[in-house]
Scaffold this active site. Structure first.
Site, PDB file in Angstrom:
ATOM      1  N   SER A  72      -1.405 -21.431  16.369  1.00 30.10           N
ATOM      2  CA  SER A  72      -2.143 -21.075  17.589  1.00 30.10           C
ATOM      3  C   SER A  72      -1.789 -21.976  18.773  1.00 30.10           C
ATOM      4  O   SER A  72      -2.100 -21.645  19.910  1.00 30.10           O
ATOM      5  CB  SER A  72      -3.657 -21.126  17.326  1.00 30.10           C
ATOM      6  OG  SER A  72      -4.102 -22.469  17.257  1.00 30.10           O
ATOM      7  N   LYS A 109      -7.418 -26.834  20.486  1.00 28.42           N
ATOM      8  CA  LYS A 109      -7.168 -25.879  21.579  1.00 28.42           C
ATOM      9  C   LYS A 109      -7.085 -26.645  22.896  1.00 28.42           C
ATOM     10  O   LYS A 109      -7.455 -27.812  22.971  1.00 28.42           O
ATOM     11  CB  LYS A 109      -8.328 -24.868  21.678  1.00 28.42           C
ATOM     12  CG  LYS A 109      -8.469 -23.924  20.481  1.00 28.42           C
ATOM     13  CD  LYS A 109      -7.395 -22.863  20.434  1.00 28.42           C
ATOM     14  CE  LYS A 109      -7.479 -22.010  19.183  1.00 28.42           C
ATOM     15  NZ  LYS A 109      -7.144 -22.715  17.944  1.00 28.42           N
TER      16      LYS A 109
END
Lengths: 152, 428
Positions: A72, A109
């Site tokens: 990701s 993230k």
């Protein structure tokens, strides 16, 4: 490793005094053979060897290591199996890559604070997570470095 | 009028809240709102509970097998004790405290005294306490409470009250006498540092039920009826500092032998010697209280307050295959740990060893699963202790091998998140 007596004498604790031996010390960078009668010109330039800790870790007691899983964050050059250095002494800012817990899961993230708080993946396959009140969200720490080993 | 500046003594006690339980939660945000307990070795008893588990009235020290149904019913998360994790986080807490205050006495794995004498001239002490609290929470994710007072006994008591009464938000400064009266009057006498259950019963028979009543007792009388130690406690409760940093007896659950070096240590051979000395001291204390240790930690660090060089500090722990108080076994293990953390270069200012996870020699001999220490080893160590009492440092032993390959039961062990590369927490 030199054999050391178990009960070092109280009267004569050698480690209190000046160092008496250099055994076991790492080789300095400019160690030269010395021609008799003429001192090494590099002798005044001795330095200690380079230390990755010094380069990568600004706050040793507040730094934790975690391992990245999945793809990701590949756009931010974080790949599956990489080791992330997480510095909890840093205040998370807009655009920082952070480790955060979202509803009980730990994730890595990019943190966006503008125009609205959001956790953004660095891979178009993954949707961004809007940080509204319905989420249980907490920043664990700011990722300060990525260790990507080419040969494991 | 002449102004006299007297520096009053001032101490803080920093204590981690439910330390083991908080450590287990650090990398498990999914357990943030769930009750959690930690078990002793071999998953025997409950030795730590988070606040939620306490609310469920799960008793401290209860045998795990008796609690299984209750734990399951309330979906309580259960962990085996993970001393590698607790040791590493404890070391980080202590090092963080050393950055915040120049004098720190590591009192136990989760408690430290700070000396703050003179600090009140430049900073509000409650603000300082809050700063300690928020720094440790931000950097390590561990909640702590801070008690501040003119003596160590009062600092302990202030910490107790800071934990008990939420309105203090984790920090209580008892340097002002009127606040002290208020708290002392509300604190049962058995909560006073050094007053155990038995002593409390004897005091209660004399109508001394609260800390305030003990503070108002006559020290001479207390000394006559009880001991010098309790008379000192009375003085300490009145704000007269009798104990200084480092001076108190070690707590029974853990033995620390550590010291700042007179001169910086740079050679490994010297460090080995220092560590060996600390081990022999700690092992002596261990034997004096008839205990065995299962867990051993070694730490080394350079100075925080030297501008020239960068700070370096590290620690490592290991678990002995079976509990021991044999200097030879402990020394050998300590050398292994030192090999793991040693780095050439830094000028080391401090080092120490910590023996933890202690158990009684007596209790162990009846245990089914743990081999008792051999009688020969016990006799040898007793002889050494005798000889060394007469002539300190007169006996030297060569290192010796160790046998036995017994593994203990740790069914619910969490990963060594901070000390093993193959057990790092994972994030997606």
């Amino acid at each position: 490793m030199a054999a050391t007596p178990l009960f070092a004498s109280e009267q004569r604790p050698e480690w209190l005094g000046a160092p008496t031996t250099d055994a076991g010390r790492a080789l300095p960078m400019f160690l030269n053979t010395v021609a008799a009668g003429f001192p090494s010109p590099a002798q005044d330039y001795l330095e200690s060897s380079l230390d990755l800790h010094e380069l990568l870790i600004k706050h040793p007691t507040a730094t934790f290591f975690v391992r990245a899983r999945g793809d990701s964050m590949r756009g931010a050059a974080i790949f599956d199996g990489d080791i992330l250095l997480v510095d909890r002494a840093l205040q998370a800012q807009h655009q920082d890559i952070v480790i955060a817990s979202v509803n009980g899961d730990m994730t890595v993230k990019r943190l966006l604070l503008k125009p609205e708080p959001m956790l953004q993946a660095a891979n178009p396959k993954y949707p961004s997570i809007r940080l509204d009140d319905s989420l249980d969200f907490e920043v664990f720490g700011v990722v300060s470095s990525v260790i990507h080993q080419l040969k494991r | 009028m002449p102004v006299t500046l007297t520096t009053k003594r001032c101490f803080a006690l920093v204590d981690c809240n439910n330390f083991y339980a908080s450590c287990e939660r650090l990398f498990r945000p999914d357990l943030k709102q769930k009750p959690l307990v930690v078990l002793s070795n071999n998953d025997g008893c409950i030795i730590a509970r988070c606040a939620l588990a306490k609310q469920l009235s799960i008793p401290m020290g209860a045998p795990f097998h008796q609690m299984k149904a209750l734990l399951k019913q309330h979906q309580v998360a259960v962990f085996s004790s993970n001393y590698a994790l607790y040791g590493d986080l404890s070391n980080r807490v202590m090092q963080t405290l050393e950055q915040l205050a120049p004098k720190v006495e590591i009192y136990s794995i989760d408690e430290a005294f700070l000396e703050l004498s003179g600090l009140d001239f430049c900073q509000n002490l409650t603000d300082f306490g809050q700063q300690v609290r928020s720094t440790i929470y931000q950097q390590l994710g561990l909640p702590v409470c801070v008690g501040i007072a003119p003596s160590k006994t009062l600092a302990k008591l202030a910490n107790y009250a800071a934990k008990k009464y939420p309105q203090f938000e984790g920090v209580l400064d008892l340097t002002e006498p009127h606040k002290r009266l208020h708290i002392l009057a509300r604190t049962p006498v058995q909560e006073v540092w050094g007053v155990g259950r038995k002593l409390a019963e004897r005091l209660q028979a004399m109508n001394i039920d609260t800390a305030l009543q003990l503070a108002r007792a006559c020290p001479q009388q207390i000394r006559k009826k009880f001991s010098v130690v309790l008379a000192r406690t009375v003085n300490e409760l009145n704000g007269i500092a009798c104990l200084t940093l480092d001076e108190v007896q070690e707590p029974k659950q853990q033995i620390i032998s550590s010291r700042s070096f007179g001169q910086r240590v740079k050679a490994k051979a010297e460090m080995q010697q220092a560590i060996t000395l600390y081990i022999s001291r700690a092992a002596e204390k261990l034997r004096a209280q008839h205990s065995l240790a299962r867990q051993l930690s070694v730490f080394i660090r350079s100075s925080r307050f030297e501008q020239k060089s960068r700070f370096f500090g590290d620690q490592a722990s290991l678990e002995l295959e079976s509990p021991s108080n044999d200097s030879r076994v402990l020394q050998q293990a300590a050398m292994q740990l030192l090999d793991r953390i040693w780095r050439d270069g830094p000028a080391y200012a401090k080092a120490g060893v910590v023996l933890s996870d202690l158990c009684a020699v007596q209790g162990l001999q009846n245990s089914l699963f743990t081999p008792p220490p051999s009688e020969r080893s016990q006799r040898l160590m007793a002889t050494i202790d005798q000889l060394n009492q007469k002539h300190r440092g007169s006996v030297f032993i060569a290192r010796q091998g160790r046998d036995g390959n017994w593994q203990m039961q740790q069914q619910f062990l969490s990963p060594a998140y901070t000390t093993r590369w193959d057990q790092l927490p994972e994030v997606c």
